[in-house]
Scaffold this active site. Structure first.
Site, short mmCIF file in Angstrom:
data_model
loop_
_atom_site.label_atom_id
_atom_site.label_comp_id
_atom_site.label_asym_id
_atom_site.label_seq_id
_atom_site.Cartn_x
_atom_site.Cartn_y
_atom_site.Cartn_z
CB CYS A 107 0.83 -1.30 -3.50
SG CYS A 107 1.88 -0.38 -2.41
NE ARG A 158 -4.92 2.44 2.84
CZ ARG A 158 -3.89 1.69 2.50
NH1 ARG A 158 -3.01 2.12 1.64
NH2 ARG A 158 -3.73 0.50 3.04
#
Ligand code: IMP
Length: 502
Positions: A319, A418
Site C-alpha cells: 500500500c 475500491r
C-alpha cells in the site's frame, strides 16, 4: 479549526505482550482459536464463526478459489476478490462451494496428443506429477487416460512421444462415480492399491481426483470450516458500484459472507449498499464493511447495519495510500480505538459487532498482538500471497522462488471500484505496487505453524480463548532501543535467514 489527536499513532512492532500467569492447563493444544465472524446479540451465538482468526484479503493476487479451499480446510475464510466480472467471481465462489473435502479438481490436464516434453514442462510448472488425459485437455473433459511418473522413463523415451502411447488408458483405470462418498473412494483406493482415483460422472466426464495421501490429511483436519451441508465456507468481496447485480449473483453461487471492499469505508456509499442489502435480504445475507480507523467510522457503519467492521488504512505491505494521499493511521492505534468503540456499542446496545484488523501483519506475533488489542480476526494479503495455492505466478528471481503480489490499487489490478471517488470509473492514480514475495510452500504447513505460535503466546498470557486473551492481555509500548534488543544482537549470526519469524 482542525482536530489534533493527543497521542502519536503506533504500529504493531512498537508493542509487546507482558506474560501473565501460565497455569498448568495453558498448553497450546488446549487453546481454542474460534472467533465470531458476524454480529450477535448478548447471550446468543453468532450465526457465523471462524475456527482460526484468519481471513484472506479481497485481492486478485490472494483470494482465488484454490486458496479459498485450502484456507477453509484450516478453519479460516477467503474473501474472493471483486475486481473481476460478476460472472467470474460467482464462478469462483461456486467452485469453492462445490469442492468436496478430499475431492480435488485437477489443475494439470493434458490431451492424448500432449508430448512427453510438454508433460515434463507441466510437471516442472505445477509440481504435480499426476495428469488426467481428457479428450479436450480440460479438467471436466471426457476421461481417456491417466499419466503419472510411473508411465514414462525419460532416459529411454523420445520427447516427441504422445501421451496416447504411454498413458494408462481409460479401460485399465479404476474410477468411481461422482455420487461416491469419500470413504467409499478410500475403500477403492485401498482395495486396488491406488495412489489416485479419478471420479467421473455418468457421461464419463472427469469431475475430481481423490488422492490416497489426502484422505489422511482430510481426516486429520478437525478445524475445517464447513456449512450446514458440509460444504466449505467462503466469503466474497463486493463494491459500492454494482452491488445490486453482484450481491444476488454471489448469494446464488453460495457465498457465506460478503464484505464491502473499499480503502476508505467511512462513506455514504457504504451506507447505501448496506441499507440496500438489509432491505432486500433482511439479515439472511451477512456483510462486513470498512475500512475505518476510528470510533466515528465504526459507529457510522454499525448504525448502518454492518455485520463486522474492517479496520486499517495505509498499513498494507503493497500500500502506498499514505504516501500518495496522506491518509491513514498506525494500525495498532486504529485497532485499539475501534475495539473500544465496539465494546461501547456492545454496552449500549447488547449487540457485539466483530472487528477485523486488515493489513500490516508482518510477523506472526503481530496477529496475536492484534487479537490482544481487541481484533476478533485479522485479514492478510502478503502472508497468503506467498503460498502455492495463491493465484500469483511462481517465478525464480536471483535463484530463489518468488510469487507475484500486487495491490488492488496498482495499475495491474485496476480496482477502481475500491478507490475511485465520485464515479469517474477509472483508477486516477496508483495507491498500490506490483511486487514479489518469497515463495513459502503450502498454506497448510504455514498456517499450522502460525497458529501454533499464536496458541503458545496465548499460553504465556494465561489465555485459552481469544476472549480471555483480550481480557487478560497486558501490553507495553517499547522504545526503539528495545526493539533492537528484541532481535538477535551482539553476535555474528551464522544464517541471516529470518524466515523463522514470519
Ligand atoms: P498486507 O496483508 O499487509 O499485504 O495487506 C493487505 C491489505 O492491504 C488488503 O486487505 C487491503 O486492505 C489493502 N490493500 C490491498 N491492495 C492495496 C493497494 O493497492 N493499496 C492500498 N492498500 C491495499
Amino acid at each position: 479549526m482542525a482536530t489534533y489527536y493527543d497521542s502519536v499513532s503506533h504500529t504493531f512492532s512498537e508493542y509487546l505482550l507482558v506474560p501473565g500467569l501460565t497455569r498448568k492447563e495453558n498448553v497450546p493444544d488446549k487453546v481454542s482459536l474460534r472467533t465470531p465472524l458476524v454480529k450477535f446479540k448478548k447471550g446468543e451465538e453468532p450465526a457465523l464463526s471462524l475456527n482460526i482468526p484468519m481471513v484472506s484479503a479481497v485481492m486478485q493476487s490472494v483470494s482465488g478459489d484454490r486458496l479459498g479451499v485450502a484456507l477453509a480446510k484450516e478453519g479460516g475464510m477467503s474473501f474472493i476478490f471483486q475486481s473481476q466480472s460478476i460472472a467470474s467471481e460467482a464462478a469462483m465462489v461456486a467452485k469453492v462451494k462445490n469442492a468436496k473435502a478430499g475431492f480435488v479438481v485437477s489443475d494439470s490436464n493434458i490431451t492424448p496428443d500432449t508430448t512427453l516434453s510438454e508433460v515434463l514442462e507441466l510437471v516442472k510448472k505445477t509440481g504435480h506429477s499426476t495428469m488426467p488425459v481428457t479428450e479436450d485437455g480440460t479438467p471436466n473433459g471426457k476421461l481417456v487416460g491417466l499419466v503419472t511418473s510411473r508411465d514414462y522413463r525419460v532416459s529411454r523415451m523420445n520427447g516427441s512421444e504422445k501421451a496416447s502411447s504411454f498413458m494408462t488408458p481409460r479401460e485399465k483405470l479404476v474410477t468411481a462415480n461422482a455420487s461416491a462418498t469419500l470413504s467409499e473412494c478410500n475403500d477403492l483406493i485401498w482395495e486396488h492399491k491406488l495412489n489416485t482415483l479419478p471420479i467421473v460422472d455418468d457421461a464419463d466426464h472427469l469431475c475430481y481426483l481423490v488422492f490416497r495421501k489426502d484422505y489422511a490429511s482430510h481426516k486429520e483436519n478437525p478445524l475445517e470450516l464447513l456449512d450446514d451441508e458440509k460444504r466449505f465456507m467462503v466469503g466474497a468481496g463486493i463494491n459500492t458500484r454494482d452491488y445490486k447485480e453482484r450481491v444476488p449473483a454471489l448469494v446464488n453461487a453460495g457465498a457465506d459472507c460478503l464484505v464491502l471492499d473499499s480503502s476508505d469505508g467511512f462513506s455514504e456509499w457504504q451506507a447505501d449498499a448496506l441499507e440496500w442489502i438489509r432491505e432486500k435480504y433482511g439479515d439472511t445475507v451477512k456483510v462486513g464493511a470498512g475500512n475505518v480507523v476510528d470510533r466515528d467510522g465504526f459507529n457510522y457503519l454499525a448504525e448502518h447495519g454492518a455485520d463486522f467492521v474492517k479496520v486499517g488504512i495505509g498499513g498494507g505491505s503493497i500500500c502506498i495510500t499514505r504516501e500518495t494521499k496522506g491518509i491513514g493511521r498506525g494500525q495498532a492505534t486504529a485497532v485499539i480505538e475501534v475495539a473500544k468503540a465496539r465494546d461501547e456499542w456492545f454496552e449500549r446496545t447488547g449487540e457485539y459487532i466483530p472487528i477485523c484488523s486488515d493489513g500490516g501483519i508482518v510477523y506472526d506475533y503481530h496477529i496475536v498482538l492484534a487479537l490482544a488489542m481487541g481484533a476478533d480476526f485479522v485479514m492478510l494479503g502478503r502472508y497468503f500471497s506467498r503460498f502455492e495455492e495463491a493465484p500469483g505466478e511462481k517465478l525464480t528471481v536471483n535463484g530463489a522462488y518468488v510469487k507475484e503480489y500486487w495491490g488492488e490499487g496498482s495499475n495491474r489490478a485496476k480496482n477502481w471500484q475500491r478507490y475511485d471517488l465520485g464515479g469517474k470509473g477509472k483508477l486516477s492514480f496508483e495507491e498500490g505496487v506490483d511486487s514479489y514475495v518469497p515463495y513459502a510452500g503450502f498454506l497448510h504447513d504455514n498456517v499450522y505453524m502460525t497458529t501454533y505460535k499464536i496458541r503458545s503466546t496465548m499460553c504465556n498470557c494465561g489465555a485459552l480463548t481469544i476472549k480471555e486473551l483480550q481480557d487478560k492481555a497486558r501490553l507495553t509500548l517499547v522504545s526503539s532501543t528495545s526493539i533492537v534488543e528484541g532481535g538477535a544482537h551482539d553476535v555474528i549470526v551464522k544464517n541471516e535467514d529470518k524466515s523463522y519469524n514470519k
